[in-house]
Design an enzyme around this catalytic site. Structure first.
Site: not given
Lengths: 255, 343
Positions: A50-52
């Site tokens: 994920t981008e996080g």
């Protein structure tokens, strides 16, 4: 036939594009549910990025609302942050870049920046912007996109190219040194699209139950090519819908 | 050891360390957004700020632009996800009150990485071939790779004057503890700042506590300007382990963001009308009830199960210990000495 919603059909259809064991970079929105569903069904060995910045070999313990959601970090395999997950894209380690967008054109270019002519500031309607979609579509081995469809969203040429598809046509990605393979599949609210190997133009491969080729062509702003083998999308089974609703029991995403 | 206590109020921190015209690193992403600092910057009517960040949710930056504090943004993604648009930013751009420079997430992260590294620019793969590189030549350029001669997209380094971030814990010296995402890009945006970092923290802990687990410190004390103890300092975004996203409040705030004529009422009631963040939270409970806050309680019970010990070794144990040897080494060394002696 199972009773299902459009969002459920789209989610389950998208999940079929993911093979077990693949590294999938999951964008914001429905892709989060698709990933959780794929984990729970045919792709238990999927690796979720994920981008996080979370890397997961297992589904999150709860429904994640965002790509930076605490649930994605609970019992994750690594949480090095955005720099680490996106660096994996640049190293060419991501199999599927799974993104959304506001507007797509016949070469699979995506606009998530805004509507109108950017140079005419007084009339440009800003959306959120690229986020990680541009990075994902530049370097992911193949791109899976999920999009709402109407004539303003499926256009001949994007008003603003935020995220590269095949740009102006064959050879352009390669000329710019992009390592990713570009768009592979688009799942809209009406059907499923693939890209011609020679012309790189998007064509209709499947229409959803209740849709027709004519209706879909009418919701597309260019003269959409249709596969000679176009078929109706296989609807989800009652069991598939049951598993999916177990992931989003309150209908946060699925409605 | 210098023991400088950097704790101060929100008001003091913003008044002292944020100046009109500053470039500000705006921390967080979809959670850990520095909302209490956002409100205080608005309260103090700071002007002509430029912000740098990669992505930011829950409308904090939308409020800063809507309140007239920020006139230039460099960003990959801004919105209030819960109303699906950045309304005040859209209006300010249309009116020519806001300069916006678009870039991808990794483009932004790389720009801050270059700032963190203290180098002028860094090569990236993304943004190539798009309208972002066409319209944002302030941040993005194409150069020739000196090694291969091929075209290469580069992004210039971003360095803020000052960084504003929210974290779970900090000590009075300014050691900042953020865990789980490790701040997404906060460690690079903050460390790349020229003057330093203002942090709001859910809890203040003793320096001996932070030093007992230095792997979790994302900003060391020497980089920190101000430490503000500020429970719920990220509300309505989340703080891991403390509270979840307040979706209903974000939707409520978003309705005010959406309409230009409504937004001033939100600013008056929730920001100008509140002396500080504690007053804002008090208003929240008055208006939406304690049950509103109770709904944000996280599911806990996920403490690390790995038992680690940051122990070290004392070299005093080598004192008086003869050198290790064996018959082979001795014979070789004796032969070598005899050979040298024979010359």
């Amino acid at each position: 036939m199972a009773d299902y919603k459009l969002t459920e059909l789209m989610t389950i259809r998208c999940a079929r594009e993911i093979s077990d064991g693949e590294v999938v970079f999951v964008g914001v929105g429905l892709p989060i549910v698709v990933a959780a569903y794929a984990f729970a069904t045919h792709a238990p060995n999927m690796i979720m990025f994920t981008e996080g910045g979370a890397i997961r070999a297992t589904p999150p313990p709860g429904l994640a609302i965002t790509v930076d959601d605490p649930a994605l970090f609970t019992n994750a395999d690594a949480t090095f942050g955005m720099l680490a997950t996106m660096a994996a894209l640049q190293r060419g380690e991501v199999d599927v870049a799974f993104i959304g967008g506001a507007q797509i054109d016949k070469f699979g270019n995506i606009n998530s920046t805004g509507a109108g002519d950017w140079s005419k500031k007084e009339s440009f309607t800003y959306f959120a912007g690229s986020g990680g979609a541009n990075d994902m579509a530049t370097s992911g081995k193949r791109v899976l996109a999920i999009m709402p469809q109407d004539k303003k969203k499926f256009v001949e040429k994007c008003e603003y190219i935020t995220t590269p598809g095949f740009l102006g046509g064959p050879g352009e990605r390669e000329a710019l040194g992009m390592i990713g393979g570009g768009p592979d599949c688009v799942v809209s609210t009406m059907g499923v699209y693939r890209f011609d190997e020679d012309t790189k133009e998007m064509y209709l491969a499947e229409f959803f139950p209740g849709q027709s080729v004519e209706k879909i062509k009418a919701a597309c702003a260019w003269d959409l090519k249709v596969s000679p083998n176009v078929v109706e999308t296989t609807p989800p089974t009652a069991e598939e819908v049951k598993v999916l609703r177990g992931i989003d029991p309150t209908g946060f995403y699925l409605g | 050891m210098a023991d400088i206590d950097k704790r101060m109020t929100l008001k003091e921190a913003v008044a002292k360390f944020i100046h009109d015209g500053d470039t500000v690193y705006y921390g967080g992403f979809q959670i850990a957004v520095p909302m209490a600092l956002t409100h205080e910057i608005i309260r103090q009517k700071k002007r002509h700020l430029t912000t740098i960040e990669s992505s930011t949710d829950v409308g904090g930056l939308d409020l800063l632009v809507g309140a007239g504090c920020v006139t230039e943004i460099h960003t990959a993604w801004i919105m209030n996800w819960y109303v699906k648009a950045p309304y005040a930013i859209r209006r300010a751009f249309n009116k020519g009150h806001l300069k916006r420079y678009d870039i991808s997430n990794f483009g932004a992260t790389s720009a801050m990485m270059a700032g963190f590294l203290g180098i002028p620019f860094i090569p990236i793969r993304g943004n190539t071939g798009t309208d972002m590189i066409k319209h944002n030549t302030t941040d993005l350029r194409t150069i020739e790779d000196p090694f291969t001669g091929k075209k290469q997209t580069v992004v210039r380094a971003w360095r803020a004057d000052v960084a504003v971030i929210h974290a779970q814990k900090a000590d009075r010296l300014g050691n900042v503890v953020s865990y789980s995402t490790r701040g997404v890009t906060d460690e690079f945006g903050a460390m790349g700042s020229k003057r330093g970092v203002i942090v709001t923290a859910e809890e203040i802990v003793e320096p001996e506590i932070t030093r007992s687990d230095p792997d979790r410190v994302i900003v060391p004390y020497f980089k920190t300007l101000a430490v503000v103890h500020c429970p719920y300092g990220a509300h309505p975004s989340a703080s891991r382990g403390y509270y979840g996203l307040d979706i209903r409040f974000s939707q409520y705030q978003g309705k005010y963001e959406r309409h230009a004529e409504l937004l001033p009422h939100f600013l008056d009631e929730w920001i100008y009308g509140c002396a500080d963040h504690a007053a804002y939270m008090k208003k929240y409970v008055e208006k939406f009830g304690q049950e509103g806050l109770d709904r944000l309680k996280p599911i806990l019970g996920f403490k690390p199960k790995m038992d680690i010990d940051y122990g070290y070794h004392d070299p005093a144990c080598w004192k008086g210990v003869p050198l290790y040897t064996d018959d082979r080494l001795k014979a070789y060394e004796e032969a070598l000495a005899a050979k040298k002696g024979g010359k």
